[in-house]
Design a protein around this motif. Structure first.
Motif, PDB file in Angstrom:
ATOM      1  N   THR A 176       0.823  -1.207   0.000  1.00 50.85           N
ATOM      2  CA  THR A 176       0.000   0.000   0.000  1.00 50.85           C
ATOM      3  C   THR A 176       0.859   1.259   0.000  1.00 50.85           C
ATOM      4  OG1 THR A 176      -1.785  -1.143   1.193  1.00 50.85           O
ATOM      5  CG2 THR A 176      -1.791   1.266   1.261  1.00 50.85           C
ATOM      6  N   VAL A 177       1.810   1.320   0.922  1.00 52.37           N
ATOM      7  CA  VAL A 177       2.664   2.501   1.009  1.00 52.37           C
ATOM      8  C   VAL A 177       3.549   2.614  -0.230  1.00 52.37           C
ATOM      9  CG1 VAL A 177       4.418   3.687   2.388  1.00 52.37           C
ATOM     10  CG2 VAL A 177       2.606   2.395   3.528  1.00 52.37           C
ATOM     11  N   ASP A 178       3.962   1.471  -0.788  1.00 50.56           N
ATOM     12  CA  ASP A 178       4.765   1.482  -2.007  1.00 50.56           C
ATOM     13  C   ASP A 178       3.991   2.145  -3.150  1.00 50.56           C
ATOM     14  OD1 ASP A 178       7.002   0.865  -3.615  1.00 50.56           O
ATOM     15  OD2 ASP A 178       6.058  -0.979  -4.313  1.00 50.56           O
ATOM     16  N   MET A 179       2.718   1.794  -3.307  1.00 47.20           N
ATOM     17  CA  MET A 179       1.903   2.386  -4.364  1.00 47.20           C
ATOM     18  C   MET A 179       1.667   3.877  -4.119  1.00 47.20           C
ATOM     19  SD  MET A 179      -0.874  -0.674  -4.857  1.00 47.20           S
ATOM     20  CE  MET A 179      -1.927   0.312  -5.920  1.00 47.20           C
ATOM     21  N   GLU A 180       1.441   4.228  -2.868  1.00 42.84           N
ATOM     22  CA  GLU A 180       1.194   5.635  -2.531  1.00 42.84           C
ATOM     23  C   GLU A 180       2.450   6.493  -2.715  1.00 42.84           C
ATOM     24  OE1 GLU A 180      -0.152   5.339   1.476  1.00 42.84           O
ATOM     25  OE2 GLU A 180      -2.231   4.895   0.927  1.00 42.84           O
ATOM     26  N   SER A 181       3.616   5.841  -2.734  1.00 43.25           N
ATOM     27  CA  SER A 181       4.885   6.572  -2.776  1.00 43.25           C
ATOM     28  C   SER A 181       5.437   6.739  -4.172  1.00 43.25           C
ATOM     29  CB  SER A 181       5.917   5.843  -1.903  1.00 43.25           C
ATOM     30  OG  SER A 181       5.475   5.750  -0.576  1.00 43.25           O
ATOM     31  N   SER A 240      10.895   4.892  -5.665  1.00 39.52           N
ATOM     32  CA  SER A 240      12.179   5.106  -5.003  1.00 39.52           C
ATOM     33  C   SER A 240      12.851   3.754  -4.793  1.00 39.52           C
ATOM     34  CB  SER A 240      11.978   5.804  -3.655  1.00 39.52           C
ATOM     35  OG  SER A 240      11.562   7.137  -3.833  1.00 39.52           O
ATOM     36  N   THR A 241      14.156   3.723  -4.958  1.00 38.94           N
ATOM     37  CA  THR A 241      14.920   2.490  -4.771  1.00 38.94           C
ATOM     38  C   THR A 241      16.202   2.816  -4.024  1.00 38.94           C
ATOM     39  OG1 THR A 241      16.185   2.725  -6.825  1.00 38.94           O
ATOM     40  CG2 THR A 241      14.059   1.590  -6.983  1.00 38.94           C
ATOM     41  N   TYR A 242      16.877   1.768  -3.570  1.00 38.90           N
ATOM     42  CA  TYR A 242      18.141   1.978  -2.869  1.00 38.90           C
ATOM     43  C   TYR A 242      19.200   2.609  -3.776  1.00 38.90           C
ATOM     44  CZ  TYR A 242      16.343  -0.485   1.207  1.00 38.90           C
ATOM     45  OH  TYR A 242      15.598  -0.839   2.307  1.00 38.90           O
ATOM     46  N   PRO A 243      19.379   2.141  -5.020  1.00 41.07           N
ATOM     47  CA  PRO A 243      20.365   2.818  -5.877  1.00 41.07           C
ATOM     48  C   PRO A 243      20.006   4.280  -6.168  1.00 41.07           C
ATOM     49  CG  PRO A 243      19.876   0.637  -6.722  1.00 41.07           C
ATOM     50  CD  PRO A 243      18.880   0.909  -5.636  1.00 41.07           C
ATOM     51  N   LYS A 244      18.719   4.553  -6.309  1.00 46.12           N
ATOM     52  CA  LYS A 244      18.303   5.928  -6.583  1.00 46.12           C
ATOM     53  C   LYS A 244      18.613   6.842  -5.404  1.00 46.12           C
ATOM     54  CE  LYS A 244      14.235   8.631  -7.984  1.00 46.12           C
ATOM     55  NZ  LYS A 244      12.783   8.564  -8.302  1.00 46.12           N
ATOM     56  N   LEU A 245      18.416   6.341  -4.186  1.00 48.48           N
ATOM     57  CA  LEU A 245      18.664   7.145  -2.991  1.00 48.48           C
ATOM     58  C   LEU A 245      20.139   7.208  -2.617  1.00 48.48           C
ATOM     59  CD1 LEU A 245      15.761   6.167  -0.542  1.00 48.48           C
ATOM     60  CD2 LEU A 245      16.198   8.412  -1.523  1.00 48.48           C
ATOM     61  N   LEU A 246      20.852   6.099  -2.811  1.00 46.68           N
ATOM     62  CA  LEU A 246      22.214   5.985  -2.268  1.00 46.68           C
ATOM     63  C   LEU A 246      23.298   5.942  -3.334  1.00 46.68           C
ATOM     64  CD1 LEU A 246      21.449   3.177   0.366  1.00 46.68           C
ATOM     65  CD2 LEU A 246      21.579   5.633   0.798  1.00 46.68           C
ATOM     66  N   THR A 247      22.932   5.959  -4.595  1.00 47.54           N
ATOM     67  CA  THR A 247      23.782   5.629  -5.741  1.00 47.54           C
ATOM     68  C   THR A 247      24.012   4.116  -5.763  1.00 47.54           C
ATOM     69  OG1 THR A 247      26.010   5.741  -4.759  1.00 47.54           O
ATOM     70  CG2 THR A 247      25.000   7.829  -5.507  1.00 47.54           C
ATOM     71  N   LEU A 248      24.445   3.611  -6.882  1.00 44.86           N
ATOM     72  CA  LEU A 248      24.675   2.170  -7.003  1.00 44.86           C
ATOM     73  C   LEU A 248      25.744   1.702  -6.021  1.00 44.86           C
ATOM     74  CD1 LEU A 248      23.715  -0.272  -8.612  1.00 44.86           C
ATOM     75  CD2 LEU A 248      25.487   0.223 -10.300  1.00 44.86           C
TER      76      LEU A 248
END
Length: 292
Positions: A156-161, A244-252
Motif C-alpha cells: 500500500t505505502v509502495d503504491m502511494e509513494s 524510489s529504490t536503494y540505488p536511486k537514494l544511495l547511488t549504485l
C-alpha cells in the motif's frame, strides 16, 4: 557443501509437493488451471527453502516443514499475481512467461490469488503433523506477515509513494513489510517447528530482518543492471513506475555498501543462535550475489 546443489535439491522437493494440495480439491477447472499456472511457474522457492533449512540447522528433518513451507509459497505466489495486475505494477511478464492476468484475464487472476492465499491457511490448519500450539503460532505469524501490518501494508505505502522522493527510512519501512515480513515468517516457521528457544527465535528474527533488507537491495540493483533474460521480466520497471529504490537514494555504490552491511549483520545474528549456521550462511551469500 555446494549451496547451489542444496538449493536445487530443496527446490525440487517443494516443486514436487506444491501441486498435491490442489489435486484432490473440488476447484472449478479454470480457477485451478490459473492457480497452478502461477504456482508451477518456477521461481527460486527461497521462502519455503528457508523454512526447511532452519529446521535442518536445528538438526530436524526438512520434510517436517513441507506443509508450512508450501503454504508460504502459496502466499508469495498470490502476492505476485496481484502485484502484476494493471491496477498495481501492470507487468506483462513474470519468470519469463505471460503474467496470470494476461493468460486468464483480470477477474480470474484476482480470484486465483485469493484462492491461493486462503488455501495457505487451510493447509496449515488441516495438517496432521503439527500440534495445535504449532498451528496457532504458524497461522498467527502468517496472518501478521501477509496482512495489513505486513506485506499488504508495504504494498500500500509502495503504491502511494510512486513519483515521490522518499527518505531511506521511508523506503526501508516499505521493504521491511512488503518483502521482509514474509522472509521473516519463513525463517521463524522453521524455528517454531523445531521448538526453538525464545533466545534463538529472537536471533533468527534479527537474522531474517537484515536478510530481507539485503534481498530487496539486491532486487533494486538487479532492476538497474540485471539481465532481463535471466530475470524473466523487464529491467527498469522501478524507474518506469517512478518508484524510489536503494540505488536511486544511495547511488549504485552506496546501495552495494548497504547490501554488504546488512549481510554482515545477518550473519552476526546467526552466529549467536544455537544452530548449525553453514546452510543459512550459504543461502544469505546466495541472496546477495544472485543475478536474477
Amino acid at each position: 557443501m555446494n549451496i547451489h546443489e542444496y538449493l536445487q535439491d530443496k527446490k525440487h522437493l517443494v516443486d514436487e509437493y506444491l501441486p498435491s494440495f490442489l489435486e484432490q480439491k473440488a476447484i472449478p477447472s479454470h480457477l485451478k488451471e490459473a492457480m497452478l499456472y502461477s504456482l508451477e511457474a518456477g521461481g527460486k522457492r527461497l521462502r519455503p527453502i528457508l523454512t526447511l533449512s532452519v529446521l535442518e540447522s536445528f538438526g530436524k528433518r526438512a520434510e517436517v516443514g513441507l506443509e508450512a513451507a508450501c503454504a508460504l509459497e502459496m502466499v508469495h505466489t498470490y502476492s505476485l499475481i496481484h502485484d502484476d495486475l494493471p491496477s498495481m505494477d501492470d507487468d506483462d511478464l513474470r519468470r519469463g512467461k505471460p503474467t496470470n492476468h494476461k493468460m486468464f484475464g483480470e477477474a480470474t487472476a484476482i480470484l486465483a490469488g485469493d484462492a491461493l492465499l486462503t488455501l495457505s491457511f487451510q493447509v496449515i490448519a488441516q495438517s496432521s503433523i503439527y500440534s495445535p500450539d504449532q498451528k496457532v503460532a504458524l497461522l498467527s505469524l502468517l496472518a501478521e506477515a501477509a496482512g495489513a501490518e505486513g506485506m499488504v501494508a508495504g504494498q500500500t505505502v509502495d503504491m502511494e509513494s510512486e513519483n515521490k522522493d522518499l527518505t531511506l527510512e521511508e523506503l526501508q519501512f516499505i521493504h521491511e513489510r512488503k518483502t521482509g515480513r514474509l522472509l521473516e515468517a519463513s525463517v521463524l516457521f522453521g524455528a517454531i517447528l523445531a521448538n526453538a528457544s525464545e533466545a534463538d527465535v529472537e536471533q533468527l528474527r534479527s537474522f531474517s530482518r537484515h536478510l530481507g533488507i539485503a534481498f530487496q537491495i539486491q532486487d533494486d540493483i538487479l532492476d538497474v543492471m540485471g539481465d532481463p533474460e535471466l530475470m524473466g521480466k523487464s529491467a527498469g520497471s522501478d524507474e518506469h513506475n517512478l518508484k524510489s529504490t536503494y540505488p536511486k537514494l544511495l547511488t549504485l555504490g552506496g546501495a552495494k555498501e548497504q547490501l554488504d552491511r546488512h549481510l554482515a549483520l545477518s550473519k552476526d545474528n546467526l552466529k549467536m543462535a544455537d544452530v548449525d549456521p553453514v546452510i543459512l550462511e550459504g543461502i544469505a551469500d546466495y541472496i546477495v550475489s544472485r543475478n536474477h
